[in-house]
Design a protein around this motif. Structure first.
Motif, PDB file in Angstrom:
ATOM      1  N   GLY A  91       0.850  -1.345  -0.132  1.00  0.00           N
ATOM      2  CA  GLY A  91       0.002  -0.092   0.032  1.00  0.00           C
ATOM      3  C   GLY A  91       0.774   1.015   0.093  1.00  0.00           C
ATOM      4  N   SER A 127      -3.744   4.160   0.974  1.00  0.00           N
ATOM      5  CA  SER A 127      -4.130   2.593   0.487  1.00  0.00           C
ATOM      6  C   SER A 127      -3.584   1.678   1.585  1.00  0.00           C
ATOM      7  N   CYS A 128      -2.571   2.057   2.263  1.00  0.00           N
ATOM      8  CA  CYS A 128      -1.831   1.452   3.414  1.00  0.00           C
ATOM      9  C   CYS A 128      -3.045   0.848   4.482  1.00  0.00           C
TER      10      CYS A 128
END
Length: 227
Positions: free
Chosen positions: A73, A77-78
């Motif tokens: 990510g 998006s992590c």
């Protein structure tokens, strides 16, 4: 790096396949794929679920069948890939979190903007055309909805529940993901490490893809291939 490893990357908020590919294509011995999600490379019309927990379910539906994969990510998006690792631990071999958001100390819009401005001063202007194309595809309203959901999500609690190895990596001048936040995330896991690249800011998947890929490859070789 030796051995075949399957890596699936989710681009950061508003980013694109070419951005994720800059790093993936530099990883030796890897079968790489990119998954786009609402707000993360795809438009998210009003009413589309964009909370990390909901997007994680969508990501899991799109993962290839077979052996567990490494999830990568970047930025917001992590939070999505970490949720996926918690929801389906048997399907995720390791996590790589590049410049993860959202540090709770900067969860308000003014604090986020302030950190972004401090980070932007260290970014390379040459990346702007690529970012403009990517952001135009996702759309600013979709990105705003995605960030609003991400800033309310508490990544540290999610990462603490992850069972697989975790690498947290950041650029040296990344004020969005400061060093102490990265270290806190890594130390909160049973098998985590935090690293700071010698240069770069928040967009290291674009500006320092070679250096980033080398760090990821070393981590995978040690914690996935040799495990």
């Amino acid at each position: 790096m030796t051995g075949a490893v399957r890596v699936v990357a989710v681009p950061g908020l508003g980013l694109s396949v070419p951005v994720a590919r800059r790093t993936l294509d530099r990883l030796p011995g890897v079968t790489g794929a990119v998954v786009l999600l609402p707000g993360y490379g795809r438009r998210a019309p009003r009413g589309t679920p964009v909370a990390p927990e909901k997007l994680a379910r969508l990501l899991l539906e799109r993962l290839p069948a077979g052996d567990p994969v490494v999830l990568v990510g970047h930025s917001a998006s992590c939070q999505v890939v970490a949720e996926a690792a918690v929801q389906a631990p048997g399907r995720v071999a390791a996590l790589v979190l590049v410049g993860p958001t959202t540090d709770p100390r900067a969860a308000t819009w003014p604090a986020l903007v302030g950190r972004w401005l401090r980070t932007a001063a260290h970014e390379r202007p040459g990346q702007i055309p690529l970012l403009v194309r990517a952001y135009a595809r996702t759309g600013l309203p979709s990105m705003a909805r995605g960030m609003d959901a991400a800033r309310r999500h508490r990544l540290a609690a999610t990462v603490a529940a992850v069972a697989c190895p975790v690498l947290v990596v950041r650029g040296r001048h990344d004020a969005i993901c400061p060093a102490d936040w990265a270290a806190a995330l890594a130390s909160g896991t049973g098998d985590g490490r935090a690293e700071t690249l010698p240069a770069g800011a928040h967009m290291v998947p674009i500006t320092y893809a070679d250096t980033l890929a080398a760090r990821i490859a070393a981590f995978l070789d040690e914690r996935v291939v040799s495990a």
